[in-house]
Design a protein around this motif. Sequence first.
Motif, PDB file in Angstrom:
ATOM      1  N   THR A  82     -75.006 -37.628  23.057  1.00  0.00           N
ATOM      2  CA  THR A  82     -75.690 -36.888  22.002  1.00  0.00           C
ATOM      3  C   THR A  82     -77.164 -36.691  22.350  1.00  0.00           C
ATOM      4  O   THR A  82     -77.629 -37.120  23.405  1.00  0.00           O
ATOM      5  N   GLY A  83     -77.897 -36.031  21.459  1.00  0.00           N
ATOM      6  CA  GLY A  83     -79.328 -35.815  21.678  1.00  0.00           C
ATOM      7  C   GLY A  83     -79.647 -34.720  22.665  1.00  0.00           C
ATOM      8  O   GLY A  83     -80.759 -34.667  23.211  1.00  0.00           O
ATOM      9  N   LEU A  84     -78.698 -33.813  22.920  1.00  0.00           N
ATOM     10  CA  LEU A  84     -78.931 -32.720  23.857  1.00  0.00           C
ATOM     11  C   LEU A  84     -79.629 -31.548  23.158  1.00  0.00           C
ATOM     12  O   LEU A  84     -79.738 -31.514  21.937  1.00  0.00           O
ATOM     13  N   ARG A  85     -80.092 -30.586  23.946  1.00  0.00           N
ATOM     14  CA  ARG A  85     -80.800 -29.424  23.410  1.00  0.00           C
ATOM     15  C   ARG A  85     -79.877 -28.210  23.391  1.00  0.00           C
ATOM     16  O   ARG A  85     -79.068 -28.027  24.301  1.00  0.00           O
ATOM     17  N   PRO A  86     -80.027 -27.344  22.389  1.00  0.00           N
ATOM     18  CA  PRO A  86     -79.193 -26.144  22.316  1.00  0.00           C
ATOM     19  C   PRO A  86     -79.446 -25.206  23.498  1.00  0.00           C
ATOM     20  O   PRO A  86     -80.575 -25.088  23.986  1.00  0.00           O
ATOM     21  N   GLY A  87     -78.381 -24.538  23.950  1.00  0.00           N
ATOM     22  CA  GLY A  87     -78.505 -23.525  24.984  1.00  0.00           C
ATOM     23  C   GLY A  87     -79.097 -24.025  26.281  1.00  0.00           C
ATOM     24  O   GLY A  87     -79.844 -23.311  26.943  1.00  0.00           O
ATOM     25  N   THR A  88     -78.769 -25.248  26.680  1.00  0.00           N
ATOM     26  CA  THR A  88     -79.379 -25.870  27.861  1.00  0.00           C
ATOM     27  C   THR A  88     -78.298 -26.295  28.855  1.00  0.00           C
ATOM     28  O   THR A  88     -77.226 -26.758  28.469  1.00  0.00           O
ATOM     29  N   ASP A  89     -78.586 -26.117  30.152  1.00  0.00           N
ATOM     30  CA  ASP A  89     -77.675 -26.540  31.216  1.00  0.00           C
ATOM     31  C   ASP A  89     -77.888 -28.022  31.529  1.00  0.00           C
ATOM     32  O   ASP A  89     -79.034 -28.479  31.645  1.00  0.00           O
ATOM     33  N   TYR A  90     -76.787 -28.754  31.695  1.00  0.00           N
ATOM     34  CA  TYR A  90     -76.854 -30.175  32.021  1.00  0.00           C
ATOM     35  C   TYR A  90     -75.905 -30.505  33.170  1.00  0.00           C
ATOM     36  O   TYR A  90     -74.864 -29.862  33.333  1.00  0.00           O
ATOM     37  N   THR A  91     -76.309 -31.511  33.948  1.00  0.00           N
ATOM     38  CA  THR A  91     -75.469 -32.027  35.026  1.00  0.00           C
ATOM     39  C   THR A  91     -75.290 -33.525  34.820  1.00  0.00           C
ATOM     40  O   THR A  91     -76.271 -34.258  34.663  1.00  0.00           O
TER      41      THR A  91
ATOM     42  N   ALA B 143     -71.293 -42.162  43.201  1.00  0.00           N
ATOM     43  CA  ALA B 143     -71.270 -41.334  41.997  1.00  0.00           C
ATOM     44  C   ALA B 143     -70.038 -40.439  41.993  1.00  0.00           C
ATOM     45  O   ALA B 143     -69.558 -39.993  43.039  1.00  0.00           O
ATOM     46  N   SER B 144     -69.527 -40.187  40.814  1.00  0.00           N
ATOM     47  CA  SER B 144     -68.423 -39.246  40.656  1.00  0.00           C
ATOM     48  C   SER B 144     -68.877 -37.840  41.050  1.00  0.00           C
ATOM     49  O   SER B 144     -70.074 -37.584  41.200  1.00  0.00           O
ATOM     50  N   PRO B 145     -67.947 -36.930  41.214  1.00  0.00           N
ATOM     51  CA  PRO B 145     -68.360 -35.532  41.380  1.00  0.00           C
ATOM     52  C   PRO B 145     -69.161 -35.085  40.149  1.00  0.00           C
ATOM     53  O   PRO B 145     -68.939 -35.570  39.039  1.00  0.00           O
ATOM     54  N   GLU B 146     -70.086 -34.167  40.347  1.00  0.00           N
ATOM     55  CA  GLU B 146     -70.894 -33.672  39.237  1.00  0.00           C
ATOM     56  C   GLU B 146     -70.058 -32.808  38.296  1.00  0.00           C
ATOM     57  O   GLU B 146     -69.107 -32.147  38.711  1.00  0.00           O
ATOM     58  N   VAL B 147     -70.431 -32.838  37.029  1.00  0.00           N
ATOM     59  CA  VAL B 147     -69.896 -31.875  36.080  1.00  0.00           C
ATOM     60  C   VAL B 147     -71.085 -31.155  35.452  1.00  0.00           C
ATOM     61  O   VAL B 147     -72.087 -31.783  35.090  1.00  0.00           O
ATOM     62  N   ARG B 148     -71.000 -29.846  35.368  1.00  0.00           N
ATOM     63  CA  ARG B 148     -72.067 -29.031  34.801  1.00  0.00           C
ATOM     64  C   ARG B 148     -71.553 -28.364  33.527  1.00  0.00           C
ATOM     65  O   ARG B 148     -70.409 -27.885  33.493  1.00  0.00           O
ATOM     66  N   LEU B 149     -72.393 -28.332  32.514  1.00  0.00           N
ATOM     67  CA  LEU B 149     -72.003 -27.691  31.259  1.00  0.00           C
ATOM     68  C   LEU B 149     -73.238 -27.133  30.574  1.00  0.00           C
ATOM     69  O   LEU B 149     -74.365 -27.515  30.887  1.00  0.00           O
ATOM     70  N   THR B 150     -73.014 -26.242  29.628  1.00  0.00           N
ATOM     71  CA  THR B 150     -74.096 -25.636  28.861  1.00  0.00           C
ATOM     72  C   THR B 150     -73.800 -25.802  27.382  1.00  0.00           C
ATOM     73  O   THR B 150     -72.712 -25.449  26.917  1.00  0.00           O
ATOM     74  N   THR B 151     -74.756 -26.361  26.652  1.00  0.00           N
ATOM     75  CA  THR B 151     -74.581 -26.515  25.217  1.00  0.00           C
ATOM     76  C   THR B 151     -74.676 -25.161  24.516  1.00  0.00           C
ATOM     77  O   THR B 151     -75.275 -24.222  25.034  1.00  0.00           O
ATOM     78  N   ALA B 152     -74.082 -25.077  23.346  1.00  0.00           N
ATOM     79  CA  ALA B 152     -74.100 -23.828  22.589  1.00  0.00           C
ATOM     80  C   ALA B 152     -75.524 -23.493  22.150  1.00  0.00           C
ATOM     81  O   ALA B 152     -76.341 -24.381  21.903  1.00  0.00           O
ATOM     82  N   ALA B 153     -75.812 -22.208  22.071  1.00  0.00           N
ATOM     83  CA  ALA B 153     -77.137 -21.775  21.619  1.00  0.00           C
ATOM     84  C   ALA B 153     -77.254 -21.916  20.103  1.00  0.00           C
ATOM     85  O   ALA B 153     -76.248 -21.924  19.399  1.00  0.00           O
TER      86      ALA B 153
END
Length: 322
Positions: A184-193, A208-218
């Motif tokens: 939790t505590g992520l920012r809207p419309g932001t890319d994270y790895t 480390a595991s393989p990376e996962v990339r995602l984008t939170t909703a705007a």
Amino acid sequence: MTTPLALLTVLAAAALGGCGWSGQDDRRDTRPPAAPRGLTVEAGSATTAHVMWNQATDDTEVTGYEVYRDAKKVKEVPGAKHMVDITGLKPSTTYAFTVRARDAEGNVSPDSRRLSVTTPAAAAADREPPTRPARLRGEAEGSRSAMLTWGKSSDNRGVASYEIYQGASKIHSVGGGQTATLVTGLRPGTDYTFTVKARDAADNFSPASPEVRLTTAAGKDSGRKTAPAGFRAATHRADGAYYIDLTWTPPRTGGAVTEYQIQLDGRTATSLVFGGTAPRDKAEHSFYIGRKAGERHRVRIRPRLPDGTWGAYSAERTVTTG
């Protein structure tokens, strides 16, 4: 010899200035910050514990946190950080932790709630790290949270914890039996790895595991995916008194939700804490409301998430006694 009137005026002004009469300029901040909330503690290995908490509030600014182990201060953390790894612990030992907030004037808050953790047994001469967590998956849960899941690692002595990283920074830790978590505590419309590492009781880390990339909703959302689902409320009468009966499905967090806050008629009524094994599929709770028939009440609940933050409120239900 007489003193000129102008010189007397200057001397009088200097005397007044020397008395420190400066209105509100000398007021010092004496109000302490609020106690940190949302404390969570997880054993990272046989000799470490991961302590996390929510940002405390203050009338000026929180400049640091003090972490206590069994009433002894063991760490000082800058105000911008809300987690720390405590090292140098003994295997198979129970420790209790609390956190205090401190402001720029040195005012210290009351203690946070006190939480205990037991470190696992030591693994003698263990230098073999766990295997790399596989199949890391990530899914944005609205604009401010994300669910991560991964494959279980193996270890010759057993995995003690999984460490979650956002980029190069560690942001969370969960027990070795857990292979999912809500961030939790992520920012809207932001890319994270994100990546995950496994850790054993001897402090050996996996790759480390393989990376996962995602984008939170705007934009903004209500955080509804962190709210209890299927919330229902009813009343029953027993021994001349009325009770409100609640049922719900816990939110998907990757771990068990052990604490809920119950709001009654727009105000916080009580906290519900499940001892032992917390329900994962269906939860229920009943509480006393009074002896008068025909009273109308509004009720809703929200969960405390595994990272110590509060999730969203459930839908509000209205009940009438009698």
